[in-house]
Write a protein that holds these residues in place. Structure first.
Motif, PDB file in Angstrom:
ATOM      1  N   UNK A  50       0.859  -1.174   0.000  1.00  0.00           N
ATOM      2  CA  UNK A  50       0.000   0.000   0.000  1.00  0.00           C
ATOM      3  C   UNK A  50       0.894   1.223   0.000  1.00  0.00           C
ATOM      4  N   UNK A  51       0.658   2.135  -0.960  1.00  0.00           N
ATOM      5  CA  UNK A  51       1.499   3.323  -1.110  1.00  0.00           C
ATOM      6  C   UNK A  51       0.639   4.576  -1.088  1.00  0.00           C
ATOM      7  N   UNK A  52       1.213   5.640  -0.535  1.00  0.00           N
ATOM      8  CA  UNK A  52       0.544   6.936  -0.521  1.00  0.00           C
ATOM      9  C   UNK A  52       1.467   7.973  -1.150  1.00  0.00           C
ATOM     10  N   UNK A  53       0.861   9.020  -1.692  1.00  0.00           N
ATOM     11  CA  UNK A  53       1.622  10.122  -2.274  1.00  0.00           C
ATOM     12  C   UNK A  53       2.160  10.992  -1.147  1.00  0.00           C
ATOM     13  N   UNK A  54       3.416  11.438  -1.295  1.00  0.00           N
ATOM     14  CA  UNK A  54       4.050  12.211  -0.238  1.00  0.00           C
ATOM     15  C   UNK A  54       5.024  13.220  -0.826  1.00  0.00           C
ATOM     16  N   UNK A  55       4.530  14.398  -1.175  1.00  0.00           N
ATOM     17  CA  UNK A  55       5.365  15.513  -1.630  1.00  0.00           C
ATOM     18  C   UNK A  55       6.355  15.138  -2.734  1.00  0.00           C
ATOM     19  N   UNK A  56       5.840  14.628  -3.828  1.00  0.00           N
ATOM     20  CA  UNK A  56       6.680  14.342  -4.981  1.00  0.00           C
ATOM     21  C   UNK A  56       7.193  12.924  -5.085  1.00  0.00           C
ATOM     22  N   UNK A  57       6.983  12.127  -4.054  1.00  0.00           N
ATOM     23  CA  UNK A  57       7.349  10.706  -4.085  1.00  0.00           C
ATOM     24  C   UNK A  57       6.164   9.917  -3.532  1.00  0.00           C
ATOM     25  N   UNK A 154     -13.795  10.348  -4.966  1.00  0.00           N
ATOM     26  CA  UNK A 154     -13.215   9.648  -6.105  1.00  0.00           C
ATOM     27  C   UNK A 154     -11.741   9.933  -6.319  1.00  0.00           C
ATOM     28  N   UNK A 155     -11.086  10.510  -5.328  1.00  0.00           N
ATOM     29  CA  UNK A 155      -9.651  10.784  -5.413  1.00  0.00           C
ATOM     30  C   UNK A 155      -8.873   9.663  -4.734  1.00  0.00           C
ATOM     31  N   UNK A 156      -7.743   9.303  -5.326  1.00  0.00           N
ATOM     32  CA  UNK A 156      -6.912   8.239  -4.759  1.00  0.00           C
ATOM     33  C   UNK A 156      -6.199   8.734  -3.507  1.00  0.00           C
ATOM     34  N   UNK A 157      -6.450   8.061  -2.385  1.00  0.00           N
ATOM     35  CA  UNK A 157      -5.728   8.357  -1.142  1.00  0.00           C
ATOM     36  C   UNK A 157      -4.553   7.403  -0.986  1.00  0.00           C
ATOM     37  N   UNK A 158      -4.620   6.289  -1.729  1.00  0.00           N
ATOM     38  CA  UNK A 158      -3.547   5.296  -1.688  1.00  0.00           C
ATOM     39  C   UNK A 158      -3.642   4.441  -2.943  1.00  0.00           C
ATOM     40  N   UNK A 159      -2.611   3.635  -3.146  1.00  0.00           N
ATOM     41  CA  UNK A 159      -2.589   2.679  -4.253  1.00  0.00           C
ATOM     42  C   UNK A 159      -2.188   1.324  -3.702  1.00  0.00           C
ATOM     43  N   UNK A 160      -2.982   0.293  -4.004  1.00  0.00           N
ATOM     44  CA  UNK A 160      -2.623  -1.069  -3.638  1.00  0.00           C
ATOM     45  C   UNK A 160      -1.956  -1.688  -4.860  1.00  0.00           C
ATOM     46  N   UNK A 161      -0.736  -2.151  -4.669  1.00  0.00           N
ATOM     47  CA  UNK A 161       0.096  -2.574  -5.791  1.00  0.00           C
ATOM     48  C   UNK A 161       0.586  -4.003  -5.622  1.00  0.00           C
ATOM     49  N   UNK A 162       0.559  -4.745  -6.734  1.00  0.00           N
ATOM     50  CA  UNK A 162       1.066  -6.113  -6.767  1.00  0.00           C
ATOM     51  C   UNK A 162       2.194  -6.167  -7.797  1.00  0.00           C
ATOM     52  N   UNK A 163       3.440  -6.320  -7.331  1.00  0.00           N
ATOM     53  CA  UNK A 163       4.551  -6.533  -8.260  1.00  0.00           C
ATOM     54  C   UNK A 163       4.681  -8.032  -8.534  1.00  0.00           C
ATOM     55  N   UNK A 164       4.688  -8.403  -9.805  1.00  0.00           N
ATOM     56  CA  UNK A 164       4.692  -9.819 -10.161  1.00  0.00           C
ATOM     57  C   UNK A 164       5.911 -10.168 -10.990  1.00  0.00           C
ATOM     58  N   UNK A 165       6.513 -11.285 -10.660  1.00  0.00           N
ATOM     59  CA  UNK A 165       7.613 -11.853 -11.438  1.00  0.00           C
ATOM     60  C   UNK A 165       7.116 -13.151 -12.041  1.00  0.00           C
ATOM     61  N   UNK A 166       7.274 -13.306 -13.363  1.00  0.00           N
ATOM     62  CA  UNK A 166       6.819 -14.521 -14.032  1.00  0.00           C
ATOM     63  C   UNK A 166       7.749 -15.676 -13.704  1.00  0.00           C
ATOM     64  N   UNK A 167       7.169 -16.834 -13.474  1.00  0.00           N
ATOM     65  CA  UNK A 167       7.961 -18.051 -13.257  1.00  0.00           C
ATOM     66  C   UNK A 167       8.435 -18.550 -14.610  1.00  0.00           C
ATOM     67  N   UNK A 168       9.652 -19.060 -14.646  1.00  0.00           N
ATOM     68  CA  UNK A 168      10.197 -19.579 -15.901  1.00  0.00           C
ATOM     69  C   UNK A 168      10.316 -21.098 -15.888  1.00  0.00           C
ATOM     70  N   UNK A 169       9.856 -21.721 -14.793  1.00  0.00           N
ATOM     71  CA  UNK A 169       9.969 -23.175 -14.679  1.00  0.00           C
ATOM     72  C   UNK A 169       8.686 -23.904 -15.084  1.00  0.00           C
ATOM     73  N   UNK A 170       7.716 -23.172 -15.628  1.00  0.00           N
ATOM     74  CA  UNK A 170       6.471 -23.792 -16.076  1.00  0.00           C
ATOM     75  C   UNK A 170       5.406 -23.915 -14.997  1.00  0.00           C
ATOM     76  N   UNK A 171       5.719 -23.578 -13.756  1.00  0.00           N
ATOM     77  CA  UNK A 171       4.741 -23.647 -12.677  1.00  0.00           C
ATOM     78  C   UNK A 171       3.652 -22.617 -12.924  1.00  0.00           C
ATOM     79  N   UNK A 172       2.392 -23.048 -12.893  1.00  0.00           N
ATOM     80  CA  UNK A 172       1.265 -22.159 -13.112  1.00  0.00           C
ATOM     81  C   UNK A 172       1.107 -21.237 -11.898  1.00  0.00           C
ATOM     82  N   UNK A 173       0.883 -19.965 -12.178  1.00  0.00           N
ATOM     83  CA  UNK A 173       0.696 -18.984 -11.107  1.00  0.00           C
ATOM     84  C   UNK A 173      -0.750 -18.538 -11.054  1.00  0.00           C
ATOM     85  N   UNK A 174      -1.223 -18.203  -9.850  1.00  0.00           N
ATOM     86  CA  UNK A 174      -2.615 -17.818  -9.648  1.00  0.00           C
ATOM     87  C   UNK A 174      -3.003 -16.632 -10.524  1.00  0.00           C
ATOM     88  N   UNK A 175      -2.110 -15.670 -10.690  1.00  0.00           N
ATOM     89  CA  UNK A 175      -2.416 -14.475 -11.467  1.00  0.00           C
ATOM     90  C   UNK A 175      -2.568 -14.781 -12.948  1.00  0.00           C
TER      91      UNK A 175
END
Length: 177
Positions: A50-57, A154-175
């Protein structure tokens, strides 16, 4: 709280960061978000934060690791550039025009006119879709999806973020389902 070091200069201790989490709106936001983030992370097997805006970052105020402990996770307290991140797009795109312009000016002051133009184009796309989903321009193989947490206006007070890395071993991922 400040503490003196051996050079008789002062620095802020972690107490100030801890106190910021007890600011009622931030505390309530984190308290409400944590169970949702835990369930999401468990279901998709990716971390989320969860991220919030804070003076330019943007500042990470909560982070959840999936049960298997694998993935690209951002530490709580980290300050991240607004551009070119998915969460930065969300935190700027979902604002009234005056606040949006202020955030663009504040967070992209070191960017070229072309970069700002491209950022504005991305903002329109994100606002139309309702979320941001982008390949990282900083890390190979990283894809981030970010949704706004909106206030009553309707203004964003925060952002919920999911960073995803793809598996390269063939394992199926939920996403991928």
């Amino acid at each position: 709280n400040y503490v003196a070091n051996h050079n008789n200069t002062y620095s802020i201790t972690s107490k100030l960061f801890q106190l910021s989490h007890f600011h009622p709106p931030t505390y309530r936001l984190v308290t409400e978000a944590i169970p949702i983030m835990e369930e999401l992370s468990r279901e998709i097997s990716f971390p989320c934060d969860l991220r919030v805006y804070n003076k330019g970052v943007q500042t990470v105020i909560a982070s959840i690791q999936p049960p298997d402990g694998l993935g690209f996770m951002t530490r709580v307290g980290s300050e991240i550039s607004v551009a070119p991140s998915a969460s930065g797009l969300v935190l700027v795109a979902f604002q009234d025009p005056v606040i949006m312009e202020m955030r663009i000016h504040e967070s992209l002051s070191d960017k070229s006119a072309v970069e700002i133009k491209n950022f504005r184009k991305s903002l329109k796309e994100v606002a139309a879709k309702g979320f941001a989903s982008i390949q990282s321009k900083q890390y190979a193989g990283l894809h981030a999806i970010s949704f706004p947490i909106l206030d009553v206006n309707g203004s964003a007070v925060a952002a919920m973020t999911v960073p995803m890395l793809a598996r390269i071993d063939g394992t199926k991922q939920a996403a991928q389902n």
